[in-house]
Write a protein that holds these residues in place. Structure first.
Motif, PDB file in Angstrom:
ATOM      1  N   GLU A 456      36.848  57.942  38.124  1.00 46.43           N
ATOM      2  CA  GLU A 456      35.899  56.864  37.862  1.00 46.43           C
ATOM      3  C   GLU A 456      36.212  56.129  36.562  1.00 46.43           C
ATOM      4  OE1 GLU A 456      31.995  58.480  38.002  1.00 46.43           O
ATOM      5  OE2 GLU A 456      31.846  58.344  40.196  1.00 46.43           O
ATOM      6  N   ILE A 457      36.452  56.868  35.489  1.00 45.15           N
ATOM      7  CA  ILE A 457      36.702  56.202  34.211  1.00 45.15           C
ATOM      8  C   ILE A 457      38.077  55.549  34.188  1.00 45.15           C
ATOM      9  CG2 ILE A 457      37.711  58.141  32.911  1.00 45.15           C
ATOM     10  CD1 ILE A 457      35.769  57.280  30.615  1.00 45.15           C
ATOM     11  N   GLY A 458      39.048  56.146  34.902  1.00 42.91           N
ATOM     12  CA  GLY A 458      40.369  55.534  34.991  1.00 42.91           C
ATOM     13  C   GLY A 458      40.331  54.209  35.744  1.00 42.91           C
ATOM     14  N   LEU A 459      39.657  54.191  36.884  1.00 43.92           N
ATOM     15  CA  LEU A 459      39.548  52.956  37.656  1.00 43.92           C
ATOM     16  C   LEU A 459      38.770  51.885  36.897  1.00 43.92           C
ATOM     17  CD1 LEU A 459      38.847  54.439  41.209  1.00 43.92           C
ATOM     18  CD2 LEU A 459      40.948  53.357  40.413  1.00 43.92           C
ATOM     19  N   LEU A 460      37.726  52.305  36.173  1.00 42.99           N
ATOM     20  CA  LEU A 460      36.947  51.351  35.382  1.00 42.99           C
ATOM     21  C   LEU A 460      37.824  50.709  34.311  1.00 42.99           C
ATOM     22  CD1 LEU A 460      34.255  50.048  34.623  1.00 42.99           C
ATOM     23  CD2 LEU A 460      33.741  52.088  33.241  1.00 42.99           C
ATOM     24  N   LEU A 461      38.637  51.511  33.633  1.00 44.34           N
ATOM     25  CA  LEU A 461      39.523  50.973  32.601  1.00 44.34           C
ATOM     26  C   LEU A 461      40.549  50.011  33.201  1.00 44.34           C
ATOM     27  CD1 LEU A 461      40.698  50.798  29.778  1.00 44.34           C
ATOM     28  CD2 LEU A 461      41.905  52.957  30.196  1.00 44.34           C
ATOM     29  N   LEU A 462      41.126  50.361  34.333  1.00 43.32           N
ATOM     30  CA  LEU A 462      42.102  49.486  34.978  1.00 43.32           C
ATOM     31  C   LEU A 462      41.466  48.158  35.388  1.00 43.32           C
ATOM     32  CD1 LEU A 462      44.110  52.001  37.208  1.00 43.32           C
ATOM     33  CD2 LEU A 462      44.820  50.961  35.051  1.00 43.32           C
ATOM     34  N   ASP A 463      40.248  48.214  35.928  1.00 42.16           N
ATOM     35  CA  ASP A 463      39.557  46.980  36.327  1.00 42.16           C
ATOM     36  C   ASP A 463      39.304  46.078  35.118  1.00 42.16           C
ATOM     37  OD1 ASP A 463      39.524  47.814  38.949  1.00 42.16           O
ATOM     38  OD2 ASP A 463      37.480  48.607  38.871  1.00 42.16           O
ATOM     39  N   ILE A 464      38.900  46.668  34.004  1.00 49.25           N
ATOM     40  CA  ILE A 464      38.634  45.875  32.804  1.00 49.25           C
ATOM     41  C   ILE A 464      39.907  45.237  32.289  1.00 49.25           C
ATOM     42  CG2 ILE A 464      37.958  46.055  30.381  1.00 49.25           C
ATOM     43  CD1 ILE A 464      35.955  48.227  31.258  1.00 49.25           C
ATOM     44  N   LEU A 465      41.005  46.007  32.234  1.00 49.14           N
ATOM     45  CA  LEU A 465      42.267  45.451  31.739  1.00 49.14           C
ATOM     46  C   LEU A 465      42.765  44.337  32.657  1.00 49.14           C
ATOM     47  CD1 LEU A 465      44.116  48.726  30.635  1.00 49.14           C
ATOM     48  CD2 LEU A 465      42.964  47.033  29.199  1.00 49.14           C
ATOM     49  N   ASP A 466      42.633  44.533  33.974  1.00 47.31           N
ATOM     50  CA  ASP A 466      43.013  43.467  34.903  1.00 47.31           C
ATOM     51  C   ASP A 466      42.194  42.206  34.652  1.00 47.31           C
ATOM     52  OD1 ASP A 466      45.066  44.755  36.210  1.00 47.31           O
ATOM     53  OD2 ASP A 466      43.798  45.566  37.802  1.00 47.31           O
ATOM     54  N   GLY A 467      40.870  42.387  34.472  1.00 50.00           N
ATOM     55  CA  GLY A 467      40.005  41.242  34.265  1.00 50.00           C
ATOM     56  C   GLY A 467      40.305  40.503  32.975  1.00 50.00           C
ATOM     57  N   LEU A 468      40.593  41.245  31.904  1.00 47.29           N
ATOM     58  CA  LEU A 468      40.892  40.598  30.632  1.00 47.29           C
ATOM     59  C   LEU A 468      42.251  39.903  30.658  1.00 47.29           C
ATOM     60  CD1 LEU A 468      39.641  43.337  28.112  1.00 47.29           C
ATOM     61  CD2 LEU A 468      38.644  41.067  28.447  1.00 47.29           C
ATOM     62  N   GLU A 469      43.227  40.538  31.272  1.00 48.05           N
ATOM     63  CA  GLU A 469      44.588  40.003  31.251  1.00 48.05           C
ATOM     64  C   GLU A 469      44.763  38.791  32.151  1.00 48.05           C
ATOM     65  OE1 GLU A 469      46.853  43.440  32.166  1.00 48.05           O
ATOM     66  OE2 GLU A 469      46.576  44.342  30.181  1.00 48.05           O
TER      67      GLU A 469
END
Length: 472
Positions: A456-469
């Protein structure tokens, strides 16, 4: 009765209560009406509502700095708040998100600053000037830093910039005008912390010349051992291979040279550790012992070419580790790659011993260093989290795609997900932070096999980085 009279006669009773402050008795003021006291209290309350408050003698207006960065979109605010307030949110996740903020030149919403206060305080340098101002709002005015982005750094205000930005500015200035860079550092040197002095001195390696000798002589007397060692190493570099270096002599006393091969013609080097140095402290001793010398000095003293030096030490892991450390500092990427072939766990030893003297001028140097040093097919750490977290801190960036692909395709990685002890939440965040965008879909697929918390926390971090980048 005037409002002033009501306030002076009845307000104390209204505030303290009639038992503590009795009301005036009926008389000339109130008359004989039994309800007069109640009406007087009501009128006092009404008078206070319309009374103009007394103007303060001095008004202090808080002036917030202007921040030209755009605020992140609303759809990213909630996920970031959820991640930063998660009990298992790690330093790796915070750093990765902060670097994405800095890369895209965006900033958090003002309302979100107090809702993720710890993250803002630790990463304010990457989040824009409003975040920097907010993080220092309780710092005395005389100790606050100025608030600006990297594009605004100049020779006049560079001392107020965050340390990472100051180093980049100094390196670029030294590359253009080495003398100007030296003159910029000299006045502020004494008041900086030992860590900042070490970083500034490392940046002075750009454009190093004999004109820097006077400054380096002063730095060689520094009270901080690491600063002193680096200054002596730079002085030795200026002196060239003919200069006397006591640190080199001390190291040569520990290096035993013999002959190897069928005809005993090939040189072989063995590093003799002191009897008092235990195996668990050996790598740290090597870092300290070889802190003031360079590869060229060792090769010249032993009368060997650089390639021959590495070949001669191929059977001594501690000597190879010393050479890998020196090659990293001196940015000899080809030599470093050859060392890493003979000693694949060199970067693991660096992480264990806390080696942190690398200084990268740009992303190109950073990528060449990690590609030369890290070879996941040859070696993966048994305890993955500390070594990879150290690598992330040193790089402050994602792994090159070919290198990350080797990690995801390695037997070690696949075994972690198929065994009983699967990657924990903190470890998973490190690899999510290291993963470049092109390989995140592959990492997401593998995350499905992880434990619920790590997934859960790994997927959340990946989603945030995708959204910011993907912000433009």
């Amino acid at each position: 009765m005037k409002p002033r009279d009501l306030k002076s006669r009845f307000l104390p009773a209204l505030l303290a209560g009639t038992r503590r402050e009795p009301l005036p008795r009926a008389g000339p003021v109130l008359g004989t009406d039994p309800h007069a006291l109640l009406r007087a209290l009501c009128l006092t309350g009404q008078a206070l509502r319309f009374e103009t408050p007394t103007a303060p003698e001095q008004i202090v207006r808080e002036m917030w700095p202007e921040d030209v960065r755009p605020i992140i979109p609303d759809h990213l605010r909630a996920p970031i708040l959820r991640l930063m307030n998660a009990p298992k949110c790690s330093n790796a996740a915070e750093s990765a998100v902060a670097w994405a903020f800095a890369s895209k030149k965006v900033r958090p919403h003002l309302f979100d600053l107090p809702r993720m206060e710890g993250f803002v305080r630790r990463q304010a340098d990457h989040l824009g000037v409003v975040a920097q101002y907010w993080a220092q709002r309780e710092v005395p005015a005389g100790k606050q830093n100025s608030y600006f982005d990297a594009d605004q750094i100049s020779e006049k205000n560079w001392t107020d910039a965050p340390s990472a930005l100051r180093l980049k500015f100094l390196e670029s200035l030294r590359a253009r005008d080495a003398a100007a860079g030296r003159k910029l550092v000299a006045p502020v040197w004494a008041r900086e912390s030992a860590e900042v002095r070490l970083r500034l001195l490392a940046a002075m390696q750009v454009g190093l010349s004999h004109q820097d000798k006077e400054f380096l002589d002063s730095a060689a007397k520094d009270r901080a051992p690491r600063v002193k060692n680096l200054a002596k190493r730079l002085l030795a570099r200026l002196a060239g291979t003919t200069g006397e270096n006591p640190a080199l002599a001390a190291c040569l006393e520990r290096i035993e040279r013999t002959k190897a091969g069928l005809r005993k013609k090939r040189a072989s080097l063995i590093l003799q550790l002191p009897a008092t140095v235990k195996e668990r402290n050996a790598n740290r001793w090597v870092i300290e012992q070889f802190a003031e010398i360079g590869l060229d000095e060792v090769a010249c003293a032993l009368e060997l070419p650089l390639d021959g030096l590495i070949d001669a030490a191929e059977k001594d892991e501690y000597l190879l580790f010393a050479f890998s450390m020196m090659a990293s500092r001196e940015k000899k990427w080809d030599v470093l790659a050859k060392i890493a072939e003979a000693l694949p766990d060199a970067w693991g030893r660096m992480s264990e011993a806390g080696f942190d003297e690398m200084n990268f001028a740009d992303d190109g140097e950073r990528n060449r260093w990690v590609q030369a040093l890290v070879h996941p097919r040859e070696w993966m750490p048994e305890s993955a989290f500390p070594a990879w977290e150290w690598l992330l801190r040193r790089m402050e960036a994602q792994l090159p795609p070919p290198l990350m692909l080797h990690v995801l395709a390695s037997k070690w990685w696949k075994k972690r997900f198929s065994g009983e002890e699967k990657p924990g939440a903190e470890e998973m965040q490190v690899f999510c932070a290291l993963c470049p965008p092109s390989l995140r879909s592959k990492l997401r697929d593998q995350l499905q096999l992880a434990d619920l918390e790590a997934r859960e926390i790994g997927l959340l971090l990946l989603d945030i980085l995708d959204g910011l980048e993907t912000l433009t």
